[in-house]
Structures are given as structure tokens and as C-alpha cells.
Scaffold this active site. Structure first.
Site, mmCIF file in Angstrom:
data_model
loop_
_atom_site.group_PDB
_atom_site.id
_atom_site.type_symbol
_atom_site.label_atom_id
_atom_site.label_comp_id
_atom_site.label_asym_id
_atom_site.label_seq_id
_atom_site.Cartn_x
_atom_site.Cartn_y
_atom_site.Cartn_z
ATOM 1 N N GLY A 13 -15.545 3.397 3.742
ATOM 2 C CA GLY A 13 -14.389 4.173 3.273
ATOM 3 C C GLY A 13 -13.720 3.606 2.035
ATOM 4 O O GLY A 13 -12.523 3.842 1.825
ATOM 5 N N GLN A 14 -14.463 2.881 1.199
ATOM 6 C CA GLN A 14 -13.854 2.366 -0.035
ATOM 7 C C GLN A 14 -13.505 3.535 -0.955
ATOM 8 O O GLN A 14 -14.369 4.363 -1.272
ATOM 9 C CB GLN A 14 -14.802 1.386 -0.747
ATOM 10 C CG GLN A 14 -14.154 0.767 -1.990
ATOM 11 C CD GLN A 14 -15.029 -0.298 -2.669
ATOM 12 O OE1 GLN A 14 -16.153 -0.559 -2.232
ATOM 13 N NE2 GLN A 14 -14.504 -0.878 -3.728
ATOM 14 N N ASP A 55 0.849 -1.190 0.000
ATOM 15 C CA ASP A 55 0.000 0.000 0.000
ATOM 16 C C ASP A 55 0.889 1.247 0.000
ATOM 17 O O ASP A 55 1.872 1.328 0.734
ATOM 18 C CB ASP A 55 -0.915 -0.012 1.234
ATOM 19 C CG ASP A 55 -2.064 0.977 1.103
ATOM 20 O OD1 ASP A 55 -3.211 0.538 0.958
ATOM 21 O OD2 ASP A 55 -1.803 2.201 1.135
ATOM 22 N N ILE A 56 0.506 2.236 -0.822
ATOM 23 C CA ILE A 56 1.312 3.454 -0.973
ATOM 24 C C ILE A 56 1.276 4.316 0.292
ATOM 25 O O ILE A 56 2.176 5.119 0.531
ATOM 26 C CB ILE A 56 0.819 4.236 -2.222
ATOM 27 C CG1 ILE A 56 1.900 5.139 -2.782
ATOM 28 C CG2 ILE A 56 -0.444 5.034 -1.946
ATOM 29 C CD1 ILE A 56 1.593 5.647 -4.189
ATOM 30 N N HIS A 64 -10.154 -5.039 -3.317
ATOM 31 C CA HIS A 64 -8.807 -5.298 -2.809
ATOM 32 C C HIS A 64 -8.942 -5.668 -1.351
ATOM 33 O O HIS A 64 -9.774 -5.135 -0.628
ATOM 34 C CB HIS A 64 -7.913 -4.075 -2.993
ATOM 35 C CG HIS A 64 -8.535 -2.803 -2.537
ATOM 36 N ND1 HIS A 64 -9.461 -2.109 -3.303
ATOM 37 C CD2 HIS A 64 -8.404 -2.105 -1.384
ATOM 38 C CE1 HIS A 64 -9.860 -1.041 -2.639
ATOM 39 N NE2 HIS A 64 -9.241 -1.021 -1.469
ATOM 40 N N HIS A 108 -7.024 -5.748 2.174
ATOM 41 C CA HIS A 108 -5.892 -5.201 2.917
ATOM 42 C C HIS A 108 -5.381 -6.292 3.861
ATOM 43 O O HIS A 108 -6.152 -6.805 4.685
ATOM 44 C CB HIS A 108 -6.337 -4.012 3.781
ATOM 45 C CG HIS A 108 -6.919 -2.852 3.029
ATOM 46 N ND1 HIS A 108 -6.213 -1.689 2.794
ATOM 47 C CD2 HIS A 108 -8.147 -2.663 2.482
ATOM 48 C CE1 HIS A 108 -6.986 -0.834 2.143
ATOM 49 N NE2 HIS A 108 -8.162 -1.394 1.943
ATOM 50 N N ASN A 128 -13.071 -3.127 2.362
ATOM 51 C CA ASN A 128 -14.028 -2.041 2.553
ATOM 52 C C ASN A 128 -15.013 -2.027 1.396
ATOM 53 O O ASN A 128 -14.616 -2.156 0.241
ATOM 54 C CB ASN A 128 -13.281 -0.700 2.619
ATOM 55 C CG ASN A 128 -12.356 -0.613 3.821
ATOM 56 O OD1 ASN A 128 -12.719 -1.045 4.913
ATOM 57 N ND2 ASN A 128 -11.163 -0.072 3.633
HETATM 58 P P1 AMP Z 1 -9.843 1.506 0.224
HETATM 59 O O1 AMP Z 1 -10.041 2.742 1.058
HETATM 60 O O2 AMP Z 1 -10.238 0.244 0.930
HETATM 61 O O3 AMP Z 1 -10.467 1.643 -1.142
HETATM 62 O O4 AMP Z 1 -8.279 1.387 0.043
HETATM 63 C C1 AMP Z 1 -7.567 1.946 -1.015
HETATM 64 C C2 AMP Z 1 -6.108 1.790 -0.675
HETATM 65 O O5 AMP Z 1 -5.335 1.938 -1.850
HETATM 66 C C3 AMP Z 1 -5.585 2.826 0.342
HETATM 67 O O6 AMP Z 1 -5.061 2.159 1.487
HETATM 68 C C4 AMP Z 1 -4.516 3.578 -0.441
HETATM 69 O O7 AMP Z 1 -3.425 3.971 0.367
HETATM 70 C C5 AMP Z 1 -4.122 2.569 -1.506
HETATM 71 N N1 AMP Z 1 -3.577 3.114 -2.728
HETATM 72 C C6 AMP Z 1 -4.057 4.141 -3.466
HETATM 73 N N2 AMP Z 1 -3.300 4.345 -4.549
HETATM 74 C C7 AMP Z 1 -2.306 3.413 -4.510
HETATM 75 C C8 AMP Z 1 -1.202 3.098 -5.346
HETATM 76 N N3 AMP Z 1 -0.949 3.786 -6.471
HETATM 77 N N4 AMP Z 1 -0.381 2.084 -4.993
HETATM 78 C C9 AMP Z 1 -0.610 1.395 -3.852
HETATM 79 N N5 AMP Z 1 -1.651 1.634 -3.026
HETATM 80 C C10 AMP Z 1 -2.484 2.629 -3.346
#
Ligand code: AMP
Ligand code: ZN
Length: 114
Positions: free
Chosen positions: A93-94, A30-31, A100, A102, A87
């Protein structure tokens, strides 16, 4: 799916820190990590929310948990414990509408979740 961030990561149009890949899924860091270990496990098939999962995807979702277990072991978070979180939609909070999972570990988590 055009304009889907995670489809672009899967097709390598956008770079990611990929740590695992097979024919069905990709897993990358995760970024913006919320724990010392924070890995996203993403099916290569575009499914926008878990509500769009089809019956034929049952094996795919089971496979994701199999990968999560193996990644937890490889990242040494299996003994202390970890979470696998998905999520769905606004209240959860999606932010990215390509499902995906986590995989979080390396610290203690509170319950109930915030
Ligand atoms: P969600 O809130 O469950 O949709 O989670 C989205 C996740 O994607 C968050 O934890 C972000 O930090 C992660 N995210 C967004 N952009 C990127 C990216 N380019 N590379 C890796 N993770 C990302
Ligand atoms: Zn997608």
C-alpha cells in the site's frame, strides 16, 4: 525530486505539521492519522522505495530508528508500545514514493497486520 510530495514538504514548498528536523530527516504529523499518534519520519534524501536504498544509506536508516525512539519517548507512547512501519510497493500500500517510516502509537494494534 520534482513532483515528489515529500521533497516539497522537506523544502517547505508544501506546509506540514513538522515536529522534528535535523540535517538528515524531517518528521511531521500524518495528514490522515491511523492512530492517536501518527508521525512520518522522512529522510531529506529522495529514495523512492526502500529497494532503492544504497549501502551508504545504512547509517541514515539507523538514524531514522534513533529518531523514532526519541519521538516515541517524547510523545509518551514508549511504555505502552508503538509500531514503526515502512510500506514498500503495491501490495504493502505504498502511496508516496519517497520513503517514510510511520511511527504509530496510542492504541492497541492487531497482529498480523491487515
Ligand atoms: P504510504 O501509504 O506508506 O505511502 O503512506 C503515505 C502517508 O502519507 C499516508 O499515511 C498519508 O496519510 C500521508 N500523507 C499524504 N499526504 C500528506 C501530507 N500532505 N502531509 C502529511 N501526510 C501526508
Ligand atoms: Zn522525494
Amino acid at each position: 525530486m520534482p513532483n515528489c510530495l515529500f521533497c516539497k514538504i522537506i523544502s517547505k514548498e508544501i506546509k506540514s505539521n513538522t515536529i522534528y528536523e535535523d540535517e538528515k530527516v524531517v518528521a511531521f504529523l500524518d495528514i490522515n492519522p491511523k492512530a492517536p499518534t501518527h508521525i512520518l519520519i522522512v529522510p531529506k534524501k529522495h529514495i523512492s522505495t526502500i529497494l532503492e536504498m544504497e549501502e551508504k544509506d545504512k547509517e541514515l536508516i539507523g538514524h531514522i530508528y534513533w529518531v523514532a525512539n526519541n519521538l516515541a519517548i517524547n510523545n509518551s507512547i514508549n511504555q505502552e508500545g508503538f509500531r514503526v512501519v515502512l510500506n514498500c510497493n503495491k501490495d504493502a500500500g505504498q502511496e508516496v514514493f519517497h520513503i517514510h517510516f510511520h511511527l504509530l502509537g496510542g492504541r492497541k494494534f492487531s497482529w498480523p497486520p491487515g
